[in-house]
Design a protein around this motif. Structure first.
Motif, PDB file in Angstrom:
ATOM      1  N   TYR A   1       0.803  -1.235   0.000  1.00  0.00           N
ATOM      2  CA  TYR A   1       0.000   0.000   0.000  1.00  0.00           C
ATOM      3  C   TYR A   1       0.833   1.282   0.000  1.00  0.00           C
ATOM      4  CZ  TYR A   1       0.928  -0.008   5.089  1.00  0.00           C
ATOM      5  OH  TYR A   1       1.527  -0.017   6.331  1.00  0.00           O
ATOM      6  N   GLU A   2       2.157   1.151  -0.082  1.00  0.00           N
ATOM      7  CA  GLU A   2       3.015   2.325   0.029  1.00  0.00           C
ATOM      8  C   GLU A   2       3.237   3.067  -1.291  1.00  0.00           C
ATOM      9  OE1 GLU A   2       4.313  -0.788   3.069  1.00  0.00           O
ATOM     10  OE2 GLU A   2       3.721  -0.720   0.961  1.00  0.00           O
ATOM     11  N   SER A   3       3.118   2.369  -2.417  1.00  0.00           N
ATOM     12  CA  SER A   3       3.498   2.953  -3.703  1.00  0.00           C
ATOM     13  C   SER A   3       2.570   4.060  -4.167  1.00  0.00           C
ATOM     14  CB  SER A   3       3.563   1.858  -4.787  1.00  0.00           C
ATOM     15  OG  SER A   3       4.554   0.912  -4.469  1.00  0.00           O
ATOM     16  N   SER A   4       1.286   3.869  -3.963  1.00  0.00           N
ATOM     17  CA  SER A   4       0.304   4.852  -4.424  1.00  0.00           C
ATOM     18  C   SER A   4      -1.023   4.619  -3.727  1.00  0.00           C
ATOM     19  CB  SER A   4       0.107   4.735  -5.945  1.00  0.00           C
ATOM     20  OG  SER A   4      -0.501   3.487  -6.261  1.00  0.00           O
ATOM     21  N   THR A   5      -1.889   5.612  -3.807  1.00  0.00           N
ATOM     22  CA  THR A   5      -3.222   5.443  -3.223  1.00  0.00           C
ATOM     23  C   THR A   5      -4.006   4.385  -4.002  1.00  0.00           C
ATOM     24  OG1 THR A   5      -4.032   7.305  -4.575  1.00  0.00           O
ATOM     25  CG2 THR A   5      -3.356   7.791  -2.296  1.00  0.00           C
ATOM     26  N   THR A   6      -3.722   4.267  -5.290  1.00  0.00           N
ATOM     27  CA  THR A   6      -4.394   3.237  -6.100  1.00  0.00           C
ATOM     28  C   THR A   6      -4.016   1.848  -5.604  1.00  0.00           C
ATOM     29  OG1 THR A   6      -4.418   4.653  -8.062  1.00  0.00           O
ATOM     30  CG2 THR A   6      -4.674   2.284  -8.418  1.00  0.00           C
ATOM     31  N   GLN A   7      -2.716   1.640  -5.346  1.00  0.00           N
ATOM     32  CA  GLN A   7      -2.269   0.354  -4.820  1.00  0.00           C
ATOM     33  C   GLN A   7      -2.913   0.082  -3.461  1.00  0.00           C
ATOM     34  OE1 GLN A   7       1.539   0.099  -2.986  1.00  0.00           O
ATOM     35  NE2 GLN A   7       1.962  -1.980  -3.723  1.00  0.00           N
ATOM     36  N   ALA A   8      -2.980   1.119  -2.626  1.00  0.00           N
ATOM     37  CA  ALA A   8      -3.546   0.959  -1.289  1.00  0.00           C
ATOM     38  C   ALA A   8      -5.012   0.553  -1.355  1.00  0.00           C
ATOM     39  CB  ALA A   8      -3.393   2.257  -0.496  1.00  0.00           C
ATOM     40  N   VAL A   9      -5.775   1.220  -2.203  1.00  0.00           N
ATOM     41  CA  VAL A   9      -7.204   0.905  -2.330  1.00  0.00           C
ATOM     42  C   VAL A   9      -7.392  -0.494  -2.899  1.00  0.00           C
ATOM     43  CG1 VAL A   9      -9.354   1.504  -3.519  1.00  0.00           C
ATOM     44  CG2 VAL A   9      -7.931   3.313  -2.530  1.00  0.00           C
ATOM     45  N   ASP A  10      -6.598  -0.836  -3.917  1.00  0.00           N
ATOM     46  CA  ASP A  10      -6.713  -2.171  -4.520  1.00  0.00           C
ATOM     47  C   ASP A  10      -6.433  -3.266  -3.494  1.00  0.00           C
ATOM     48  OD1 ASP A  10      -7.330  -1.033  -6.927  1.00  0.00           O
ATOM     49  OD2 ASP A  10      -5.338  -1.307  -7.819  1.00  0.00           O
ATOM     50  N   THR A  11      -5.419  -3.049  -2.663  1.00  0.00           N
ATOM     51  CA  THR A  11      -5.083  -4.042  -1.635  1.00  0.00           C
ATOM     52  C   THR A  11      -6.200  -4.145  -0.601  1.00  0.00           C
ATOM     53  OG1 THR A  11      -2.715  -3.627  -1.899  1.00  0.00           O
ATOM     54  CG2 THR A  11      -3.418  -4.695   0.141  1.00  0.00           C
ATOM     55  N   ALA A  12      -6.698  -2.998  -0.166  1.00  0.00           N
ATOM     56  CA  ALA A  12      -7.778  -2.995   0.831  1.00  0.00           C
ATOM     57  C   ALA A  12      -9.026  -3.697   0.301  1.00  0.00           C
ATOM     58  CB  ALA A  12      -8.100  -1.562   1.237  1.00  0.00           C
ATOM     59  N   VAL A  13      -9.331  -3.469  -0.965  1.00  0.00           N
ATOM     60  CA  VAL A  13     -10.488  -4.129  -1.582  1.00  0.00           C
ATOM     61  C   VAL A  13     -10.310  -5.642  -1.555  1.00  0.00           C
ATOM     62  CG1 VAL A  13     -11.686  -4.519  -3.779  1.00  0.00           C
ATOM     63  CG2 VAL A  13     -11.191  -2.186  -3.025  1.00  0.00           C
ATOM     64  N   ARG A  14      -9.103  -6.121  -1.846  1.00  0.00           N
ATOM     65  CA  ARG A  14      -8.853  -7.565  -1.828  1.00  0.00           C
ATOM     66  C   ARG A  14      -9.022  -8.137  -0.416  1.00  0.00           C
ATOM     67  NH1 ARG A  14      -3.712  -9.980  -4.581  1.00  0.00           N
ATOM     68  NH2 ARG A  14      -4.980 -11.844  -4.134  1.00  0.00           N
TER      69      ARG A  14
END
Length: 357
Positions: free
Chosen positions: A128-141
């Motif tokens: 989740y550190e690279s971008s807010t997009t990565q963070a949201v995608d991880t949280a959704v999973r």
């Protein structure tokens, strides 16, 4: 009579219609991956009510189905599936190695066992550190595949606060984590308590407030002095959850294995925090049970006849022995007959049920 029948038919008709409506009434809509029935599951509303009333909130970190079942039976409010599984379950020295896929396995196992607590999944390091997009995608999973109700992320840098806000904006409940943040041991210089000087203490409080501003519904305070935890708890409008932070938080969290005293192995001993209270010495019981088992097997004391529940009648046994002899397996037939006599010699003579493995 007719009027009563009409009312019943109307009620049944409404019930059937409701069942097939695509836009179900608000009180039947899912509040997360699991139905948030107020009578069965802890929700954010429950936690806010407890916080408002000043009632302490109970958390336990667990990683698998059996521990989740125990948490459920004990009535624990929140079950955190922590990335500390990396150390406690997988045997690593830090939380850094565990992957998202591994975390999702733990999350699903816990979700199958814990039906009452609010379920929270950690976002592991590097997801989740690279971008807010990565963070949201991880949280959704974590919610969709891990079947969690909320997520937790560590730290209070600008990028992580932005990540927390983005995840909240995506409709996912978020818990912050300040003080000792195990994922940051590279810059912290190891697992070190935080907030022990003025600058560090102020930073912890300011970071907690920033996470609240980002939309977090709770903040974990780890390994900070009790006065600092008291200050943060007072400054925030959301619950604080302490772990090694003293008694002045809105609730407490400990790791399942730690509080049960399961950590008897040298590796576990070095990762068991010194702030933890052990409510049992389960590890010693486990060690003794395993040693007793080893001794009984070594001395051929287990399994005893009482542990041999599967039976064959004498007629079937005689037929079995005959078939073995017909196959030229006289030695096997002799072994079977001898085993039957040793397991239940008296019943063997009487023609009753005889155990055979």
């Amino acid at each position: 009579m007719a009027s009563s029948l009409t009312r019943n038919c109307t009620r049944i008709s409404k019930s059937i219609s409701l069942r097939f409506m695509s836009n179900l009434p608000e009180n039947t809509v899912y509040g997360g991956p699991k139905p948030q029935n107020p009578n069965q599951r802890v929700t954010l509303t429950h936690l806010r009510q407890k916080h408002r009333k000043g009632e302490p909130i109970t958390w336990v970190t667990a990683y698998d189905y059996p521990s989740a079942v125990h948490l459920d039976a004990a009535g624990i409010d929140v079950c955190l599936v922590g990335d500390s599984a990396s150390m406690v379950v997988h045997g690593h020295d830090t939380t850094l190695p565990i992957s998202l896929d591994e975390m999702l396995v733990h999350c699903r196992a816990v979700a199958r066992g814990a039906k009452r607590p609010l379920l929270v999944g950690d976002l592991p390091f590097g997801t989740y550190e690279s971008s807010t997009t990565q963070a949201v995608d991880t949280a959704v999973r974590v919610l969709k595949e891990g079947e969690m109700d909320a997520i937790k992320l560590e730290g209070g840098s600008a990028s992580r606060i932005n990540a927390a806000k983005a995840i909240v904006d995506a409709g996912i409940a978020v818990i912050g984590h300040v003080g000792l943040t195990p994922q940051a041991i590279s810059v912290l210089g190891g697992f070190r308590a935080q907030g022990r000087n003025i600058a560090s203490a102020v930073k912890v409080v300011e970071t907690a407030m920033a996470l609240q501003e980002a939309g977090c519904f709770s903040v974990v305070l780890e390994c900070v002095p009790p006065p600092l935890a008291a200050a943060a708890t007072s400054a925030l409008n959301i619950p604080t959850i302490g772990i090694g932070a003293g008694p002045f938080c809105s609730g407490q969290v400990l790791v399942y294995h730690d509080l049960l005293g399961m950590m008897q192995h040298p590796h576990h001993a070095k990762v068991t925090p010194k702030f933890c209270k052990q409510y049992a010495e389960v590890g010693e019981v486990i060690d003794k049970a395993l040693m007793d088992y080893k001794e009984e097997v070594s001395k051929s004391l287990f399994p005893a006849p009482s542990h041999c529940p599967y039976k064959i009648t004498k007629n079937e046994l005689d037929g079995f022995l005959t078939e073995l002899q017909n196959l030229g397996l006289d030695k096997a037939a002799s072994a079977a007959a001898s085993a039957a006599e040793k397991i239940e010699p008296s019943e063997s003579r009487d023609g009753a049920f005889i155990a055979i493995s």
